[in-house]
Design a protein around this motif. Structure first.
Motif, short mmCIF file in Angstrom:
data_model
loop_
_atom_site.label_atom_id
_atom_site.label_comp_id
_atom_site.label_asym_id
_atom_site.label_seq_id
_atom_site.Cartn_x
_atom_site.Cartn_y
_atom_site.Cartn_z
N LEU A 61 3.90 -2.38 3.80
CA LEU A 61 3.81 -3.74 3.31
C LEU A 61 2.90 -4.50 4.27
O LEU A 61 3.15 -4.54 5.48
CB LEU A 61 5.19 -4.39 3.28
N LEU A 62 1.82 -5.05 3.74
CA LEU A 62 0.87 -5.81 4.53
C LEU A 62 1.21 -7.28 4.36
O LEU A 62 1.17 -7.81 3.25
CB LEU A 62 -0.56 -5.53 4.07
N HIS A 63 1.60 -7.90 5.45
CA HIS A 63 2.12 -9.27 5.43
C HIS A 63 1.41 -10.05 6.52
O HIS A 63 0.99 -9.47 7.52
CB HIS A 63 3.64 -9.21 5.67
N PRO A 64 1.24 -11.36 6.37
CA PRO A 64 0.55 -12.13 7.40
C PRO A 64 1.13 -11.94 8.81
O PRO A 64 0.40 -12.05 9.80
CB PRO A 64 0.71 -13.58 6.94
N ALA A 85 9.70 1.16 -0.95
CA ALA A 85 8.39 1.17 -1.61
C ALA A 85 8.55 1.14 -3.13
O ALA A 85 7.83 0.41 -3.83
CB ALA A 85 7.58 2.39 -1.18
N VAL A 86 9.50 1.90 -3.65
CA VAL A 86 9.75 1.93 -5.10
C VAL A 86 10.21 0.55 -5.57
O VAL A 86 9.72 0.03 -6.58
CB VAL A 86 10.79 3.01 -5.47
N ILE A 87 11.13 -0.06 -4.85
CA ILE A 87 11.63 -1.38 -5.25
C ILE A 87 10.51 -2.42 -5.23
O ILE A 87 10.30 -3.15 -6.20
CB ILE A 87 12.79 -1.83 -4.34
N LEU A 88 9.75 -2.47 -4.14
CA LEU A 88 8.69 -3.47 -4.03
C LEU A 88 7.58 -3.24 -5.06
O LEU A 88 6.98 -4.20 -5.55
CB LEU A 88 8.13 -3.50 -2.62
N ALA A 89 7.32 -1.99 -5.41
CA ALA A 89 6.30 -1.71 -6.43
C ALA A 89 6.70 -2.28 -7.79
O ALA A 89 5.84 -2.62 -8.61
CB ALA A 89 6.05 -0.20 -6.54
N LEU A 90 7.99 -2.41 -8.02
CA LEU A 90 8.48 -2.97 -9.28
C LEU A 90 8.51 -4.51 -9.28
O LEU A 90 8.73 -5.12 -10.31
CB LEU A 90 9.89 -2.44 -9.58
N CYS A 91 8.28 -5.09 -8.13
CA CYS A 91 8.29 -6.56 -8.01
C CYS A 91 6.91 -7.10 -8.35
O CYS A 91 6.13 -7.49 -7.47
CB CYS A 91 8.72 -6.97 -6.60
N ARG A 94 0.87 -1.18 0.00
CA ARG A 94 0.00 0.00 0.00
C ARG A 94 0.91 1.23 0.00
O ARG A 94 1.67 1.44 0.94
CB ARG A 94 -0.92 0.00 1.23
N LEU A 95 0.83 1.99 -1.08
CA LEU A 95 1.64 3.20 -1.17
C LEU A 95 0.92 4.32 -0.42
O LEU A 95 -0.22 4.64 -0.73
CB LEU A 95 1.89 3.57 -2.62
N GLU A 96 1.58 4.87 0.56
CA GLU A 96 0.99 5.91 1.41
C GLU A 96 1.14 7.29 0.79
O GLU A 96 0.25 8.11 0.91
CB GLU A 96 1.66 5.89 2.79
N SER A 97 2.26 7.54 0.19
CA SER A 97 2.56 8.85 -0.41
C SER A 97 3.75 8.66 -1.33
O SER A 97 4.21 7.54 -1.54
CB SER A 97 2.89 9.87 0.68
N ARG A 98 4.24 9.75 -1.86
CA ARG A 98 5.44 9.65 -2.70
C ARG A 98 6.64 9.18 -1.90
O ARG A 98 7.61 8.69 -2.46
CB ARG A 98 5.78 11.03 -3.27
N ASP A 99 6.59 9.32 -0.60
CA ASP A 99 7.76 9.06 0.22
C ASP A 99 7.67 7.83 1.12
O ASP A 99 8.59 7.57 1.89
CB ASP A 99 8.05 10.28 1.11
N GLU A 118 6.37 -0.69 7.85
CA GLU A 118 6.46 0.65 7.27
C GLU A 118 7.70 0.70 6.38
O GLU A 118 8.77 0.25 6.77
CB GLU A 118 6.54 1.71 8.35
N LEU A 119 7.51 1.25 5.19
CA LEU A 119 8.59 1.29 4.19
C LEU A 119 9.02 2.71 3.92
O LEU A 119 8.18 3.61 3.83
CB LEU A 119 8.11 0.66 2.88
N ASN A 120 10.31 2.89 3.71
CA ASN A 120 10.77 4.20 3.25
C ASN A 120 10.56 4.27 1.73
O ASN A 120 10.10 3.31 1.10
CB ASN A 120 12.22 4.45 3.66
N ARG A 121 10.89 5.39 1.18
CA ARG A 121 10.63 5.63 -0.24
C ARG A 121 11.32 4.61 -1.14
O ARG A 121 10.71 4.06 -2.05
CB ARG A 121 11.08 7.04 -0.60
#
Length: 90
Positions: free
Chosen positions: A28-31, A42-48, A19-24, A36-39
């Protein structure tokens, strides 16, 4: 490259969502809970998404952050994310 000769691609593990919260930042929602992810994470995981190879993820992250020399950091993050069970090879 993967042992089969195909480029390695990653996707989020089953029952895991980004879940992307903002540009920054993002979450990550995990079982096992929320992370909480830094920018950059979040960018890396969005590409996965299972379509981008590991090399393509490195290129896109470097372009996104206007920086070369990020390859080792991205590779280490991908390995750590796999180790935590957040990612699987596609």
């Amino acid at each position: 490259m993967a042992e089969s000769g195909r480029p390695r691609c990653f996707r989020l593990a089953p029952a895991t969502a980004l879940r992307l919260e903002s540009r920054d930042s993002g979450v990550l929602l995990h079982p096992r809970g929320e992370v909480e992810l830094n920018r950059s994470a979040a960018v890396i995981l969005a590409l996965c998404d299972g379509r981008h190879s590991e090399a393509e993820i490195v290129r896109r992250v470097a372009r996104h952050f206007d920086g070369n020399g990020l390859a080792d950091d991205v590779h280490e993050f991908l390995q750590a994310a796999c180790g935590h069970g957040w990612l699987v090879e596609a």
